[in-house]
Design a protein around this motif. Structure first.
Motif, PDB file in Angstrom:
ATOM      1  N   UNK A   1     -21.821  82.249  83.828  1.00 60.66           N
ATOM      2  CA  UNK A   1     -23.182  82.743  83.573  1.00 60.66           C
ATOM      3  C   UNK A   1     -23.943  81.738  82.707  1.00 60.66           C
ATOM      4  N   UNK A   2     -23.289  81.210  81.664  1.00 58.86           N
ATOM      5  CA  UNK A   2     -23.941  80.236  80.779  1.00 58.86           C
ATOM      6  C   UNK A   2     -24.297  78.958  81.546  1.00 58.86           C
ATOM      7  N   UNK A   3     -23.388  78.481  82.378  1.00 54.70           N
ATOM      8  CA  UNK A   3     -23.659  77.265  83.161  1.00 54.70           C
ATOM      9  C   UNK A   3     -24.841  77.478  84.093  1.00 54.70           C
ATOM     10  N   UNK A   4     -24.862  78.631  84.760  1.00 55.76           N
ATOM     11  CA  UNK A   4     -25.956  78.933  85.687  1.00 55.76           C
ATOM     12  C   UNK A   4     -27.285  79.061  84.947  1.00 55.76           C
ATOM     13  N   UNK A   5     -27.269  79.748  83.813  1.00 51.19           N
ATOM     14  CA  UNK A   5     -28.505  79.945  83.059  1.00 51.19           C
ATOM     15  C   UNK A   5     -29.010  78.617  82.479  1.00 51.19           C
ATOM     16  N   UNK A   6     -28.093  77.785  81.963  1.00 50.81           N
ATOM     17  CA  UNK A   6     -28.509  76.460  81.466  1.00 50.81           C
ATOM     18  C   UNK A   6     -29.130  75.641  82.593  1.00 50.81           C
ATOM     19  N   UNK A   7     -28.552  75.719  83.774  1.00 51.10           N
ATOM     20  CA  UNK A   7     -29.087  74.986  84.923  1.00 51.10           C
ATOM     21  C   UNK A   7     -30.483  75.488  85.283  1.00 51.10           C
ATOM     22  N   UNK A   8     -30.649  76.810  85.336  1.00 50.55           N
ATOM     23  CA  UNK A   8     -31.967  77.368  85.688  1.00 50.55           C
ATOM     24  C   UNK A   8     -33.018  77.020  84.638  1.00 50.55           C
ATOM     25  N   UNK A   9     -32.637  77.071  83.363  1.00 54.46           N
ATOM     26  CA  UNK A   9     -33.580  76.723  82.292  1.00 54.46           C
ATOM     27  C   UNK A   9     -33.941  75.243  82.380  1.00 54.46           C
ATOM     28  N   UNK A  10     -32.958  74.402  82.673  1.00 56.51           N
ATOM     29  CA  UNK A  10     -33.229  72.961  82.819  1.00 56.51           C
ATOM     30  C   UNK A  10     -34.188  72.698  83.969  1.00 56.51           C
ATOM     31  N   UNK A  11     -33.985  73.368  85.090  1.00 57.20           N
ATOM     32  CA  UNK A  11     -34.889  73.237  86.234  1.00 57.20           C
ATOM     33  C   UNK A  11     -36.283  73.729  85.870  1.00 57.20           C
ATOM     34  N   UNK A  12     -36.360  74.871  85.196  1.00 55.39           N
ATOM     35  CA  UNK A  12     -37.641  75.425  84.776  1.00 55.39           C
ATOM     36  C   UNK A  12     -38.396  74.454  83.890  1.00 55.39           C
ATOM     37  N   UNK A  13     -37.726  73.875  82.890  1.00 52.24           N
ATOM     38  CA  UNK A  13     -38.422  72.969  81.980  1.00 52.24           C
ATOM     39  C   UNK A  13     -38.723  71.634  82.626  1.00 52.24           C
ATOM     40  N   UNK A  14     -37.948  71.246  83.634  1.00 57.03           N
ATOM     41  CA  UNK A  14     -38.286  70.056  84.422  1.00 57.03           C
ATOM     42  C   UNK A  14     -39.561  70.283  85.206  1.00 57.03           C
TER      43      UNK A  14
END
Length: 156
Positions: free
Chosen positions: A139-152
């Motif tokens: 869950x943490x890996x997925x959420x970090x990935x989604x947040x990274x994509x969002x901020x990109x």
């Protein structure tokens, strides 16, 4: 009309919104008297609804002159906001904390309601049917990935 916790939360959020300083200072016993509830109900609302993951900072001082101070955490830049989110997500994250992070993004108008619902569905325990701690790590890996994509996407 919602339950007493919802009412107290809404009241405190309205106080914060009306505050020029973005901060409110309350006396737990006075607020409990106002809402005709026990002081522990005030503690419950503050500890569950005004968390760091939701973007709030809470200070308290006990005793006769005691108070509870709540303020909205405002970060100065997108980069600082992004770093703060990644810090709170960490290497593992339980579902409720992840949902708080998603709610914070939605409240700060960085996610639409539809996006928030989608992300919550993807990271739910029903979707990630794995044993703990593996489920919280994924869950943490997925959420970090989604947040990274969002901020990109935001150029942050």
């Amino acid at each position: 009309m919602g339950n007493i916790s919802d009412i107290i939360e809404k009241y405190l959020q309205q106080m914060l919104a009306a505050s020029d300083s973005g901060m409110v200072e309350i006396k737990r016993s006075e607020l409990a008297d106002e809402f005709q509830c026990v002081p522990s109900q005030i503690n419950y609302v503050i500890s569950t609804r005004f968390t760091v993951e939701k973007g709030y900072l809470v200070e308290s001082k006990r005793g006769g002159g005691g108070f509870i101070r709540i303020r909205r955490a405002r970060l100065h830049s997108q980069k600082e906001y992004f770093a703060d989110l990644l810090l709170h997500i960490g290497e593992t994250i339980p579902q409720i904390t992840a949902e708080h992070v998603i709610s914070r993004l939605q409240e700060d108008q960085l996610l639409t309601e539809r996006e928030a619902i989608l992300i919550k569905g993807i990271i739910s325990r029903e979707t990630l049917q794995l044993p703990l701690p593996l489920r919280d790590e994924l869950r943490a890996r997925m959420l970090r990935s989604m947040v990274s994509i969002l901020f990109g996407r935001l150029g942050g």
